[in-house]
Design an enzyme around this catalytic site. Sequence first.
Site, PDB file in Angstrom:
ATOM      1  N   CYS A   1      42.353  45.334  58.169  1.00  0.00           N
ATOM      2  CA  CYS A   1      43.604  44.812  58.714  1.00  0.00           C
ATOM      3  C   CYS A   1      44.769  45.664  58.224  1.00  0.00           C
ATOM      4  O   CYS A   1      44.794  46.105  57.074  1.00  0.00           O
ATOM      5  CB  CYS A   1      43.747  43.369  58.253  1.00  0.00           C
ATOM      6  SG  CYS A   1      45.395  42.690  58.388  1.00  0.00           S
TER       7      CYS A   1
ATOM      8  N   ASP B   1      40.858  26.120  -4.710  1.00  0.00           N
ATOM      9  CA  ASP B   1      40.292  27.287  -5.370  1.00  0.00           C
ATOM     10  C   ASP B   1      38.768  27.261  -5.251  1.00  0.00           C
ATOM     11  O   ASP B   1      38.171  26.233  -4.940  1.00  0.00           O
ATOM     12  CB  ASP B   1      40.670  27.293  -6.854  1.00  0.00           C
ATOM     13  CG  ASP B   1      42.152  27.594  -7.046  1.00  0.00           C
ATOM     14  OD1 ASP B   1      42.775  28.107  -6.094  1.00  0.00           O
ATOM     15  OD2 ASP B   1      42.672  27.286  -8.128  1.00  0.00           O
TER      16      ASP B   1
ATOM     17  N   CYS C   1      46.150  37.238  59.001  1.00  0.00           N
ATOM     18  CA  CYS C   1      47.468  37.854  58.973  1.00  0.00           C
ATOM     19  C   CYS C   1      48.214  37.580  60.269  1.00  0.00           C
ATOM     20  O   CYS C   1      49.426  37.372  60.279  1.00  0.00           O
ATOM     21  CB  CYS C   1      47.356  39.353  58.712  1.00  0.00           C
ATOM     22  SG  CYS C   1      46.858  39.691  57.009  1.00  0.00           S
TER      23      CYS C   1
ATOM     24  N   CYS D   1      46.840  43.230  55.366  1.00  0.00           N
ATOM     25  CA  CYS D   1      46.242  42.864  54.071  1.00  0.00           C
ATOM     26  C   CYS D   1      45.227  43.901  53.612  1.00  0.00           C
ATOM     27  O   CYS D   1      44.679  43.785  52.520  1.00  0.00           O
ATOM     28  CB  CYS D   1      45.597  41.479  54.152  1.00  0.00           C
ATOM     29  SG  CYS D   1      44.141  41.424  55.207  1.00  0.00           S
TER      30      CYS D   1
ATOM     31  N   CYS E   1      44.296  41.161  61.073  1.00  0.00           N
ATOM     32  CA  CYS E   1      43.137  40.267  61.030  1.00  0.00           C
ATOM     33  C   CYS E   1      43.602  38.868  61.439  1.00  0.00           C
ATOM     34  O   CYS E   1      44.800  38.601  61.457  1.00  0.00           O
ATOM     35  CB  CYS E   1      42.534  40.256  59.631  1.00  0.00           C
ATOM     36  SG  CYS E   1      43.534  39.414  58.395  1.00  0.00           S
TER      37      CYS E   1
HETATM   38 ZN    ZN Z   1      44.909  40.768  57.150  1.00  0.00          ZN
END
Ligand code: ZN
Length: 514
Positions: free
Chosen positions: A86, A329, A33, A89, A30
Amino acid sequence: MAEELKQLKLFSDVAAMFAPAKSLYEAGCCPCCLLRFLGERDCQIYQKSAEELQTVALTLCNQPQGDVADSPTGDTTCVNTDDIPCIACLGILQHGCSEEFLEKIQKRMEEEGYKSQLFSLSLMTPIQLIVREHAVMLFLRERFSDLYTGQSIDKVTSMKDVYKWRCGPRLKDKLNMEYHHQIESPFLIQLMFQHKETETECSFLISACPKVFPTNSRKRKRDSEQTVLNRTSVTKAISSLSESKFMSLVRCPPEKVDTMCRCQELTCYHEALFVAGRYNKYSRTLSQTPWVVDGERRGETSVSELICTRIKAMFMAQEYRFSSAGREDVDVRTLGRGRPFLVELIQPHISDVPLDKMKLLQQEINSGTTDIAIRDLQIVSREESGKLKVGETEKTKSYSALVRVEKPIQPDDLKFLEEIKDLKLAQKTPIRVIHRRPLASRDRVIHNMSGEYIDSQHFTLHLKTQAGTYIKEFVHGDFGRTQPSLSTLMHMDTDILELDVESVDVDWPKTIDE
Ligand code: ZN
């Protein structure tokens, strides 16, 4: 050179990277990337729109290759649209960054009512991506050795960084919260991506790297395979293989896939929040925390519930933990400026509560009951919260006790009390708490005392003591278990009818309400 390419800073001259760009594109990367593997590290580049990135990638791939002057431009390079997953990724930087997906996150946040000033993003990605990225790198190194020798995956911008750069600012606008890439927020949005189709792509490492995966950890069953294969072991296994060995086992570049990686789980996590304040208790029938005897609830409510129920609701917390500087108490009142307390809110959905809203919350709590009242309600940091218990035994507390005496007294009979300073007591665990506390003896100090005459049978005893002193036992002596006691000092039986805490001298949390 085309305008959009001039701003790129790649591993080498942009022109030298045309050929690797084209190869990456053809392999099925892609645009993000592709730029990552070309060496681009500038977050602003990755923050461009999907269309702009597409244009950058296409322009890179369609440049004339090498020095051949007459190479055609704008040629036949295939177009990787965002519909084709892709190879590097698996779609996390495509579909995972899409408007459609971010809107899903936004919807989820709205449904669950999360509100925070700042958020962080955390990504859990499939481990097979480690193998795939390595395969892309080796492919580049083999084909373009002059450009990629010496380059490693560490020099490639990580997918997670690119994801956060791309999605962080857009989510910030959608969620109306702050986002800074470098700043970790106590509010974390965690995305877990999975990809079934390639799930077994790491399995070969188990037999290929017996040193990393010794036989005894190599079970045949698939689910145990998933447990030995983790980020650390896979990274270690890959680095133990030579390049040629790896390339003989894995396709470089990796194979194309049919399906997009999807986010399987979206979890929101908010660190615990701390709310502090001081409380007065005006009731002599109210316990500090829910009072349960033999599994049976006594009393309708308690100090902690009166305080915490509304706080928990306001912050939409899952749970709360109440603690305080000491405790009184059931039959003891706490007056003066009150007792410091701390509420730890577990997994709050809202953390962004300004001081004026805290004031309203305080008013709401106070108007709901006459048994208690709170002040100085505020959010404190985790670090601040630790101060509640610091120096617990050095703190002092002031009390007033209504005392009944066995024999008639005159006002002058009480004068001697004022002369006693820093009286040391030895107190054995009181009989009334012996069922829940270990048998022990503690030394405590009464710093000063005074008696206020009421009638021949009664007086009010004022005392300032070290925290943790058993006051009731000091007055009646607890069958000699507290030495000395008011009874031994006055040479007669003395009994305590009422006790009030007048002040808990702790300078925490900071005073807000005068
Ligand atoms: Zn990618």
